[in-house]
Design a protein around this motif. Structure first.
Motif, PDB file in Angstrom:
ATOM      1  N   PRO A   1     -22.682  51.468 129.645  1.00 48.46           N
ATOM      2  CA  PRO A   1     -22.531  52.190 130.917  1.00 48.46           C
ATOM      3  C   PRO A   1     -21.199  52.939 130.972  1.00 48.46           C
ATOM      4  CG  PRO A   1     -23.355  49.991 131.319  1.00 48.46           C
ATOM      5  CD  PRO A   1     -22.982  50.043 129.860  1.00 48.46           C
TER       6      PRO A   1
ATOM      7  N   ILE B   1     -29.949  46.940 129.576  1.00 42.20           N
ATOM      8  CA  ILE B   1     -28.815  47.690 130.106  1.00 42.20           C
ATOM      9  C   ILE B   1     -29.091  49.196 130.089  1.00 42.20           C
ATOM     10  CG2 ILE B   1     -27.525  47.838 127.923  1.00 42.20           C
ATOM     11  CD1 ILE B   1     -26.142  47.383 131.493  1.00 42.20           C
TER      12      ILE B   1
ATOM     13  N   CYS C   1     -18.133  40.360 132.535  1.00 43.78           N
ATOM     14  CA  CYS C   1     -19.570  40.235 132.299  1.00 43.78           C
ATOM     15  C   CYS C   1     -19.840  39.668 130.913  1.00 43.78           C
ATOM     16  CB  CYS C   1     -20.215  41.603 132.486  1.00 43.78           C
ATOM     17  SG  CYS C   1     -21.941  41.695 132.046  1.00 43.78           S
ATOM     18  N   ARG C   2     -19.168  40.221 129.911  1.00 44.50           N
ATOM     19  CA  ARG C   2     -19.385  39.756 128.538  1.00 44.50           C
ATOM     20  C   ARG C   2     -19.151  38.257 128.433  1.00 44.50           C
ATOM     21  NH1 ARG C   2     -15.585  42.555 126.088  1.00 44.50           N
ATOM     22  NH2 ARG C   2     -14.061  40.901 126.301  1.00 44.50           N
TER      23      ARG C   2
ATOM     24  N   LEU D   1     -24.375  45.141 136.345  1.00 44.14           N
ATOM     25  CA  LEU D   1     -25.065  44.024 135.706  1.00 44.14           C
ATOM     26  C   LEU D   1     -24.360  42.700 135.998  1.00 44.14           C
ATOM     27  CD1 LEU D   1     -26.968  43.833 132.440  1.00 44.14           C
ATOM     28  CD2 LEU D   1     -25.334  42.038 132.890  1.00 44.14           C
ATOM     29  N   ALA D   2     -23.059  42.736 136.053  1.00 45.88           N
ATOM     30  CA  ALA D   2     -22.329  41.494 136.324  1.00 45.88           C
ATOM     31  C   ALA D   2     -22.660  40.977 137.725  1.00 45.88           C
ATOM     32  CB  ALA D   2     -20.827  41.718 136.187  1.00 45.88           C
TER      33      ALA D   2
ATOM     34  N   THR E   1     -16.446  44.849 137.412  1.00 50.91           N
ATOM     35  CA  THR E   1     -16.932  45.357 136.124  1.00 50.91           C
ATOM     36  C   THR E   1     -17.287  46.840 136.206  1.00 50.91           C
ATOM     37  OG1 THR E   1     -19.096  44.565 136.779  1.00 50.91           O
ATOM     38  CG2 THR E   1     -17.833  43.152 135.313  1.00 50.91           C
ATOM     39  N   ILE E   2     -17.685  47.381 135.064  1.00 47.48           N
ATOM     40  CA  ILE E   2     -17.998  48.811 134.997  1.00 47.48           C
ATOM     41  C   ILE E   2     -19.348  49.095 135.653  1.00 47.48           C
ATOM     42  CG2 ILE E   2     -18.553  50.718 133.407  1.00 47.48           C
ATOM     43  CD1 ILE E   2     -16.415  49.559 131.512  1.00 47.48           C
ATOM     44  N   CYS E   3     -20.326  48.257 135.394  1.00 48.27           N
ATOM     45  CA  CYS E   3     -21.630  48.502 136.016  1.00 48.27           C
ATOM     46  C   CYS E   3     -22.037  47.282 136.834  1.00 48.27           C
ATOM     47  CB  CYS E   3     -22.688  48.871 134.978  1.00 48.27           C
ATOM     48  SG  CYS E   3     -23.524  47.480 134.226  1.00 48.27           S
TER      49      CYS E   3
ATOM     50  N   SER F   1     -26.266  41.468 128.703  1.00 49.42           N
ATOM     51  CA  SER F   1     -24.963  42.096 128.958  1.00 49.42           C
ATOM     52  C   SER F   1     -24.598  42.974 127.766  1.00 49.42           C
ATOM     53  CB  SER F   1     -23.897  41.009 129.122  1.00 49.42           C
ATOM     54  OG  SER F   1     -22.609  41.573 128.961  1.00 49.42           O
ATOM     55  N   CYS F   2     -24.159  44.175 128.043  1.00 42.25           N
ATOM     56  CA  CYS F   2     -23.835  45.064 126.934  1.00 42.25           C
ATOM     57  C   CYS F   2     -22.567  44.608 126.236  1.00 42.25           C
ATOM     58  CB  CYS F   2     -23.718  46.514 127.410  1.00 42.25           C
ATOM     59  SG  CYS F   2     -22.099  46.944 128.076  1.00 42.25           S
ATOM     60  N   GLY F   3     -21.749  43.836 126.938  1.00 39.28           N
ATOM     61  CA  GLY F   3     -20.546  43.300 126.311  1.00 39.28           C
ATOM     62  C   GLY F   3     -19.354  44.224 126.371  1.00 39.28           C
ATOM     63  N   GLN F   4     -19.488  45.268 127.137  1.00 40.01           N
ATOM     64  CA  GLN F   4     -18.382  46.215 127.200  1.00 40.01           C
ATOM     65  C   GLN F   4     -17.201  45.635 127.971  1.00 40.01           C
ATOM     66  OE1 GLN F   4     -17.672  50.905 128.255  1.00 40.01           O
ATOM     67  NE2 GLN F   4     -19.399  49.914 129.167  1.00 40.01           N
ATOM     68  N   CYS F   5     -17.460  45.089 129.152  1.00 36.09           N
ATOM     69  CA  CYS F   5     -16.302  44.635 129.933  1.00 36.09           C
ATOM     70  C   CYS F   5     -16.210  43.123 130.050  1.00 36.09           C
ATOM     71  CB  CYS F   5     -16.197  45.343 131.269  1.00 36.09           C
ATOM     72  SG  CYS F   5     -17.683  45.464 132.231  1.00 36.09           S
TER      73      CYS F   5
END
Ligand SMILES: Cc1cc2nc3c(=O)[nH]c(=O)nc-3n(C[C@H](O)[C@H](O)[C@H](O)COP(=O)(O)O)c2cc1C
Ligand code: SF4
Ligand code: SF4
Ligand code: FES
Lengths: 431, 578
Positions: A197, A179, A358-359, A400-401, A396-398, A351-355
């Protein structure tokens, strides 16, 4: 296609010159002339803007995956106000199937350094960071050495070539998170924070590193800048595909005889890359599928590839993307369920797990695919998987999702028979 | 003025405003978790999605473009937008879940995703009943779940610090708790660890979450992931009564709620007041609930042959009046207290006036260095300014010692000078000591007469904080002499309104035999044949406002209306008015 002439193309970024990675050999081959010209030839380069315009004109489409015109991106930087401004060079290179920037680190680091310096001059940037993935231990050391050499020779530092332009250059090592290749997450990481992100807007040009104007470019993108200054935008535009011009470092992996990184014009036919450049299919097997530009780009079936070339426009016609031009070639023995599970595993792990979408979504995708792979899948699972991709995409925020959702959607859609066949063979315990 | 169109209605707005906040301010709703009005908006829960577009303006004329039917042309954002971090702009068009199917669907999808790894253990979860996840799932969530694979397991029952316990499986990773320690308490003690669906908040290895404001994260947590070590498993929230009050453990006077069940205060939570404490309060103030339940003095106590014994109210009244009568007036010292309310202190001073006694003095309760420029103050008492405004003379601890040594009869109220080390038992030997107090202490144990009085949780009374703001409490707890059903100041809980007598868990055991100071004073005055009627906090305050210029204009109605009144601002106002 104009791209037939790829066969006569002479590599510029990774030419066959011994020890080009040393500053001496690089200089002997015209190294740092582009920088010198930009800084001292006032007739040719009256101001910073003239450099930006040349790069914009060349239409170097970002090689980090999104394909955005580099010069145009530079022009988004607000006017200098005397405070710090940053260039963050993205060498995180972690997308499965992508392994091209390392070639530059290893064989021609100064082409990248010079391009970054030119970019810094053009945008009145005061500090450059190059963020390199932590696993590239050796390349990090090589970059450090190259930067040290350039400092020693006066190409980096104070009043370069006697001009008023001064800049600092630092190497920053990643710590094993894909990420952190996402540009704003990289900025967080550079600031010493968790690689989450950022929400955009504000965009990095407005508020980047430590809230100051920042531009992020991929390593290869910046290396091309050097060639554009040396040879002119006109030259660059005439290499390869018209809407996505210039040389590209194709990273070809998978079931071919000669996997590797090849520098060729953009727009080479996919099948030429496989059969002529990469030495054809391994063990004479039949081609089954190709992922054209890193694991997030939609997979293509062999029967979709006729006449398709490696540039954004052509790939779009069959529903895929150029991405990083990291091409994964798969032969007839490839189990697509396995492939997709492995890709889903990667995005779940990264996944960074922020949102939320995606998480939670990446894990759910992987778990269903694992169930199918282990012979317990049901056909309704396929529809659930497809549903989940719409629940994740664009929310999502970025990106990646999106990167996690696309392979699932397109692999299932394009190889549905194979997935259904696997599900039909499932053995369910009677309860 | 700039305009936005939300669900087809036009609203005017001013300045920079976040869309979600604006929607809420209009009394409308969009579900959300991570947003909090006092912190940055990370937009990470993705629950507050709405559809957003912009009226298209003609570049030249600046007018809105219209289609063939005369309708304004809207350019929609290609993706749904999170409303929490979206700044409004003129000509913005918004569709919430009420008017857009895709928005509704997206919110439902998001809740499905939030819930897949959530343990769904509401029946044993402390948050149930006041859980934004539970409430919004009922309103906006899917009917069931399509999740048939294994949930992620994470640490449970983690003691993050002395006061906060984490159940990481319930966490929805909204980062409200970590942002609180970063942006509000500024201790940076919490962070999210691990990645992806293994994420959860934690303190750094080897450290504990002992932030002096740590319990605010429990209030902030939108699920039952963070619970109070002290309150968890003590009560279901729907069985409790919630009563507004004031924190009496510091000079700030944080606005709070007292939560009662079976006439015990079980927890204290902050109540929003933008002028005082925003949404927060220090952990210390929450511990005060124990003072209201435990170690209480019930029934007057009197010394007989050097031993304190339980007495009766009649005896206490007679003894008090007798002590006043037999002691030389100049030998009577009344020590008022910043720990007691304006009304209680006033009752004493009025009594002194009528009896021709010396006016009370008081000693401030200051601990240098205790304040933190946030909600903790050097002043450990809630009403120092109240004592000053009542005109009492402030004296030093040393001077108190001297004055006590000269007196024959000393009357204290809610101040425990022996416990505080200001007076010793020798200092009060051979003197008569009367103390009005809610709790037992070394000081009360040395007194000749102990009058049990109501605490802040049992009466309505006012306190003037360090910023000169007067604020008041409401009775939350019944005494032997008050009754929730008859006292209009007392809050009604769900069970009071809808439950049967048996639902209410009410026993007589937890009612304290004590009286408000003003009631006791009224009784002793009557005993001495003096006409003095102090009925309740409200009427006492009316009397104060009518007689003391410092309090002019103050009333319970006004304080309730304005959530407290700033007396220095009030003074400025009356100056300019005249
Ligand atoms: C999840 C994710 C991972 C990314 N990883 C990389 C990477 O490893 N290297 C890179 O150059 N760009 C990466 N990108 C793209 C960057 O965000 C950014 O667009 C790029 O560095 C810009 O440079 P360019 O315009 O020169 O391509 C990633 C993007 C996402 C969403
Ligand atoms: S999309 Fe995934 S990787 Fe990107 S911010 Fe959200 S959780 Fe992190
Ligand atoms: S513990 Fe609670 S407040 Fe903290 S991130 Fe998790 S859900 Fe949010
Ligand atoms: S409240 Fe908007 S994303 Fe969480």
């Amino acid at each position: 296609m104009s791209t037939e002439n790829w066969k006569t193309y002479e590599p510029v970024l990774i030419p066959d010159i011994k020890n080009l990675h040393t500053i001496e050999v690089y200089e002997k081959n015209g190294g740092y002339n582009a920088l010198k010209s930009v800084l001292t030839d006032k007739k040719k380069w009256p101001d910073q803007k003239s450099v930006i315009n040349e790069v914009k004109e060349a239409n170097i489409r970002g090689r980090g995956g999104a394909g955005f015109n580099a010069g145009l991106k530079w022009s988004f930087m607000p006017p200098a106000d005397g405070g710090p401004r940053y260039l963050a060079c993205n060498g995180d290179e972690s997308e499965p199937g992508t392994f091209k920037d390392r070639k530059i680190f290893e064989y021609n680091p100064h082409a990248f350094i010079e391009g970054a310096l030119i970019a810094a001059y053009a945008m009145e940037i005061t500090t450059i960071y190059v963020y390199i993935r932590g696993e590239y231990r050796a390349y990090i050391q090589m970059m450090e050495k190259a930067i040290e050499d350039a400092y020693r020779k006066g190409f980096i530092g104070k009043k370069i070539f006697g001009s008023p332009f001064s800049v600092d250059f630092y190497v920053h090592s990643g710590a094993g998170a894909y990420i952190c290749g996402e540009e704003t997450s990289m900025l967080e990481s550079l600031e010493g924070k968790r690689g989450y992100p950022r929400v955009k807007p504000p965009f990095p040009a407005q508020k980047g590193l430590w809230g100051r104007p920042t531009t992020i470019n991929n390593i290869e993108t910046l290396a091309h800048v050097t060639s554009v200054i040396n040879r002119g935008a006109e030259w660059f535009k005439n290499v390869g595909a018209a809407t996505h011009p210039g040389p590209i470092l194709y990273g070809i992996s998978g079931h071919v005889n000669k996997p590797g990184v090849y520098e060729l014009p953009s727009g080479v036919p996919v099948l030429d890359l496989i059969h002529d450049v990469a030495g054809g299919m391994r063990n004479g097997k039949k081609l089954k599928a190709v992922i054209p530009g890193g694991s997030s780009t939609p997979v293509l079936r062999a029967d979709q590839l006729d006449g398709i070339t490696m540039d954004a426009d052509s790939l779009r016609t069959v529903g895929s993307m150029l991405g990083t031009a990291g091409m994964v070639v798969m032969d007839e023995d490839t189990d697509m369920v396995d492939v997709l599970w492995r890709i889903a595993h990667f995005y779940h792990h990264e996944s960074c797990g922020q949102c939320t979408p995606c998480r939670e979504g990446t894990g759910w995708l992987e778990k269903i695919l694992l169930k199918i792979k282990n012979g317990q899948g049901e056909i309704r699972d396929l529809d659930l998987l497809l549903d989940l991709t719409t629940q994740m995409e664009g929310r999502t925020i970025c990106a990646l999702a999106d990167a996690a959702a696309w392979p699932v959607r397109f692999t299932i859609n394009r190889f549905r028979d194979e997935f259904e066949a696997r599900c039909k063979k499932s053995v369910h315990a009677l309860v | 003025m700039p305009e936005v169109i939300i669900d087809g209605h036009k609203y005017e707005f001013e300045g920079e405003q976040r869309l979600l906040q604006f929607i809420q301010d209009q009394g409308k709703e969009v579900p959300f978790f991570c947003y909090h009005p006092s912190m940055t908006a990370p937009a990470n829960c993705r629950q507050c999605m709405v559809k957003v577009g912009q009226y298209v303006r003609d570049r030249e004329s600046g007018e809105y473009e219209a289609d063939e039917n005369g309708e304004k042309v809207v350019r929609w954002f290609p993706k749904l937008q999170t409303s929490c971090n979206l700044m409004m702009s003129d000509g913005m068009v918004v569709h919430t879940q009420e008017t857009d199917e895709l928005v509704k669907r997206a919110q439902k999808d998001n809740l499905e995703l939030i819930l897949i790894n959530h343990p769904l253990d509401c029946p044993i979860c402390d948050q149930a009943g006041e859980c934004p996840l539970q409430i919004q799932t009922y309103k906006y969530g899917p009917e069931g779940s399509r999740f048939e694979v294994k949930k992620v397991h994470k640490p449970k029952r983690v003691q993050l610090g002395p006061r906060v316990v984490l159940d990481a499986e319930r966490c929805i990773n909204c980062t409200r708790c970590t942002r609180f320690t970063e942006e509000i308490s500024k201790t940076n003690q919490l962070t999210i660890t691990s990645r992806g669906d293994k994420n959860y908040p934690t303190a750094a290895p080897g450290t504990v979450f002992d932030d002096p404001y740590s319990l605010n994260t429990v209030d902030l947590c939108p699920v039952g992931a963070l619970t109070s070590a002290d309150f968890r498993f003590r009560a279901r929230v729907w069985e409790m009564n919630q009563t507004p009050s004031i924190d009496i453990t510091s000079g700030k006077g944080c606005n709070i709620d007292l939560w009662t069940r079976d006439n015990l205060i079980l927890r204290i939570t902050p109540r929003y007041n933008g002028d005082v404490n925003d949404h927060w309060m220090p952990d210390e103030g929450r511990e005060a609930y124990k003072l209201f339940n435990e170690n209480r003095i019930s029934r007057p106590q009197q010394k007989l042959d050097n031993e304190q014994i339980l007495s009766s109210w009649n005896n206490a009244i007679a003894t008090f009046s007798e002590l006043i009568e037999i002691t030389d007036k100049k030998d009577i010292l009344i020590v008022a207290s910043p720990h007691a309310s304006v009304e209680e202190n006033y009752a004493l001073s009025k009594y002194a006036n009528l009896m021709g006694l010396m006016q009370p003095v008081f000693v401030a309760h200051i601990e240098k260095g205790k304040g933190d420029n946030f909600l903790l103050t050097d002043d450990l008492a809630p009403n120092t300014n109240g004592c000053k405004l009542l005109g009492f003379k402030e004296i030093s601890s040393k001077s108190l010692k001297t004055q006590v040594s000269k007196a024959q009869l000393v009357i204290f109220i809610q101040d425990h000078f022996i416990d505080r080390g200001i007076l010793s038992t020798e200092d009060i030997e051979n003197k008569k000591i009367v103390i009005f107090s809610s709790n037992h202490s070394e000081t009360t144990r040395s007194a000749d007469l102990v009058i049990p009085v109501t605490c802040v949780a049992e009466h309505a009374a006012s306190y003037v904080n360090t910023d000169m703001r007067i604020q008041r409490s409401f009775p939350a707890k019944e005494t032997k002499y008050s009754n929730r059903r008859l006292n209009l100041e007392m809050s009604e809980g769900r069970l009071d309104r809808h439950g049967t007598h048996f639902d209410n868990w009410v026993t007589e055991d937890n009612k304290i035999d004590c009286l408000p100071v003003w009631t006791f004073i009224t009784e002793v005055a009557a005993f001495s044949g003096i006409d003095l009627t102090l009925e309740d906090g409200r009427s006492v305050m009316e009397e104060i406002a009518g007689s003391l210029p410092a309090f002019s204009g103050v009333s319970y109605e006004e304080m309730d209306e304005r959530n407290g009144m700033n007396l220095s601002a009030e003074k400025e106002k009356s100056k300019t008015d005249s």
